[in-house]
Design an enzyme around this catalytic site. Structure first.
Site, PDB file in Angstrom:
ATOM      1  CE  LYS A  10      -7.046  -1.177  14.090  1.00 42.09           C
ATOM      2  NZ  LYS A  10      -6.034  -0.815  13.053  1.00 42.09           N
ATOM      3  CE1 TYR A  50      -2.850  -4.448  15.520  1.00 41.76           C
ATOM      4  CE2 TYR A  50      -3.462  -3.221  17.484  1.00 41.76           C
ATOM      5  CZ  TYR A  50      -3.740  -3.640  16.195  1.00 41.76           C
ATOM      6  OH  TYR A  50      -4.904  -3.243  15.562  1.00 41.76           O
ATOM      7  CG  PHE A  58       3.685   1.051  12.352  1.00 38.25           C
ATOM      8  CD1 PHE A  58       2.735   0.271  13.016  1.00 38.25           C
ATOM      9  CD2 PHE A  58       4.371   0.485  11.281  1.00 38.25           C
ATOM     10  CE1 PHE A  58       2.482  -1.029  12.622  1.00 38.25           C
ATOM     11  CE2 PHE A  58       4.122  -0.818  10.881  1.00 38.25           C
ATOM     12  CZ  PHE A  58       3.173  -1.580  11.551  1.00 38.25           C
ATOM     13  NE  ARG A  86      -6.979  -9.070   7.017  1.00 43.87           N
ATOM     14  CZ  ARG A  86      -5.984  -8.342   7.517  1.00 43.87           C
ATOM     15  NH1 ARG A  86      -6.042  -7.917   8.790  1.00 43.87           N
ATOM     16  NH2 ARG A  86      -4.949  -8.021   6.795  1.00 43.87           N
ATOM     17  CB  THR A  92      -3.312  -2.037   5.901  1.00 45.91           C
ATOM     18  OG1 THR A  92      -3.362  -3.455   6.078  1.00 45.91           O
ATOM     19  CG2 THR A  92      -2.857  -1.379   7.193  1.00 45.91           C
ATOM     20  NE  ARG A 103      -8.516  -1.298   7.893  1.00 48.65           N
ATOM     21  CZ  ARG A 103      -7.663  -2.284   8.111  1.00 48.65           C
ATOM     22  NH1 ARG A 103      -7.202  -3.007   7.100  1.00 48.65           N
ATOM     23  NH2 ARG A 103      -7.253  -2.554   9.337  1.00 48.65           N
ATOM     24  CG  ASN A 113      -6.450   0.976   9.764  1.00 46.08           C
ATOM     25  OD1 ASN A 113      -6.745   0.786  10.947  1.00 46.08           O
ATOM     26  ND2 ASN A 113      -5.518   0.270   9.147  1.00 46.08           N
ATOM     27  CG  HIS A 116      -7.612  -6.036  14.529  1.00 44.91           C
ATOM     28  ND1 HIS A 116      -6.348  -6.192  14.017  1.00 44.91           N
ATOM     29  CD2 HIS A 116      -7.977  -7.249  15.024  1.00 44.91           C
ATOM     30  CE1 HIS A 116      -5.960  -7.448  14.217  1.00 44.91           C
ATOM     31  NE2 HIS A 116      -6.920  -8.108  14.827  1.00 44.91           N
ATOM     32  CD  GLU A 127      -5.629 -11.008  16.157  1.00 41.26           C
ATOM     33  OE1 GLU A 127      -6.748 -10.856  15.623  1.00 41.26           O
ATOM     34  OE2 GLU A 127      -4.555 -10.761  15.568  1.00 41.26           O
TER      35      GLU A 127
HETATM   36  P1  IDP Z   1      -4.100  -4.769   9.289  1.00 40.68           P
HETATM   37  O1  IDP Z   1      -4.775  -3.985  10.393  1.00 40.68           O
HETATM   38  O2  IDP Z   1      -4.708  -4.484   7.945  1.00 40.68           O
HETATM   39  O3  IDP Z   1      -3.977  -6.230   9.594  1.00 40.68           O
HETATM   40  P2  IDP Z   1      -1.266  -4.558   9.905  1.00 40.68           P
HETATM   41  O4  IDP Z   1      -0.183  -4.498   8.906  1.00 40.68           O
HETATM   42  O5  IDP Z   1      -1.411  -5.813  10.709  1.00 40.68           O
HETATM   43  O6  IDP Z   1      -2.626  -4.170   9.171  1.00 40.68           O
HETATM   44  O7  IDP Z   1      -1.038  -3.328  10.896  1.00 40.68           O
HETATM   45  C1  IDP Z   1      -1.746  -3.230  12.106  1.00 40.68           C
HETATM   46  C2  IDP Z   1      -2.171  -1.797  12.311  1.00 40.68           C
HETATM   47  O8  IDP Z   1      -1.025  -0.980  12.524  1.00 40.68           O
HETATM   48  C3  IDP Z   1      -2.871  -1.155  11.097  1.00 40.68           C
HETATM   49  O9  IDP Z   1      -4.238  -1.470  11.009  1.00 40.68           O
HETATM   50  C4  IDP Z   1      -2.628   0.323  11.358  1.00 40.68           C
HETATM   51  O10 IDP Z   1      -3.521   0.836  12.350  1.00 40.68           O
HETATM   52  C5  IDP Z   1      -1.214   0.294  11.916  1.00 40.68           C
HETATM   53  N1  IDP Z   1      -0.195   0.446  10.848  1.00 40.68           N
HETATM   54  C6  IDP Z   1       0.175  -0.486   9.953  1.00 40.68           C
HETATM   55  N2  IDP Z   1       1.146  -0.023   9.136  1.00 40.68           N
HETATM   56  C7  IDP Z   1       1.381   1.238   9.542  1.00 40.68           C
HETATM   57  C8  IDP Z   1       2.288   2.253   9.095  1.00 40.68           C
HETATM   58  O11 IDP Z   1       3.081   2.072   8.165  1.00 40.68           O
HETATM   59  N3  IDP Z   1       2.241   3.440   9.764  1.00 40.68           N
HETATM   60  C9  IDP Z   1       1.388   3.679  10.806  1.00 40.68           C
HETATM   61  N4  IDP Z   1       0.517   2.738  11.246  1.00 40.68           N
HETATM   62  C10 IDP Z   1       0.502   1.536  10.628  1.00 40.68           C
HETATM   63 MG    MG Z   2      -2.865  -7.291  11.010  1.00 37.77          MG
END
Ligand code: IDP
Ligand code: MG
Length: 152
Positions: A10, A50, A58, A86, A92, A103, A113, A116, A127
């Site tokens: 990212k 997304y 968010f 993963r 996350t 991470r 973070n 992706h 994707e």
């Molecule tokens: P992942 O990247 O581990 O698959 P997801 O739940 O799919 O996590 O969320 C996608 C992305 O959205 C996360 O990697 C992060 O950048 C952002 N994100 C997820 N949850 C939150 C939150 O509660 N607050 C702010 N950003 C979030």
């Molecule tokens: Mg995800």
């Protein structure tokens, strides 16, 4: 089972000069990189990527984040690469990520973070198709190299 997954470093990972370190981890693990490019995602691409998060609090910030600068998009191929990559990324929320994961090592917030990765065979397929055309994937390069070296 040999699978393909979509991984993106990212914009925060790119800005922090972590491209090489992250790619090295996947290469050293043994996955084959079959697609690789740098791009600044358009809002349209980010929204497609997304779409499952549309409507969440968010989401607007997530779209801003992912379109804020270049990302490095890649397709990895290998045994169980979807779940295993993963695991290498970690949870996350960096505070829940295990030591040794990307991470854990490089991120301190769940919002920014670093990386992706697709979370299922369906999302991997979806994707990969958002970011890569079929002809941009070089799945057969090992075979091609063997053909050339066997010629002489
Ligand atoms: P992942 O990247 O581990 O698959 P997801 O739940 O799919 O996590 O969320 C996608 C992305 O959205 C996360 O990697 C992060 O950048 C952002 N994100 C997820 N949850 C939150 C939150 O509660 N607050 C702010 N950003 C979030
Ligand atoms: Mg995800």
């Amino acid at each position: 089972m040999a699978e393909r997954t979509f991984i993106a470093i990212k914009p925060d990972g790119v800005k922090r000069n972590l491209i090489g370190r992250i790619i090295t981890k996947f290469e050293e693990k043994g996955y084959k990189i079959i697609g690789l490019k740098m791009l600044i995602p358009t809002t349209e691409i980010a929204e497609k990527h997304y779409e499952e998060h549309k409507g969440k609090p968010f989401y607007p910030r997530l779209i801003k984040y992912i379109t804020s600068g270049p990302i490095v998009a890649m397709v990895l191929e290998g045994e169980n690469v979807i779940a295993e990559s993963r695991k290498m990324m970690g949870a996350t929320k960096p505070e829940e990520a295990q030591p040794g994961t990307i991470r854990f090592e490089y991120a301190i917030t769940k919002e920014y973070n670093i990386i992706h990765g697709s979370d299922s065979p369906e999302s991997a397929e979806r994707e990969i198709n958002i970011y890569f055309k079929k002809e941009e994937l070089c799945s057969d390069w090992t075979t091609m190299l063997e053909m050339i070296t066997n010629e002489g």
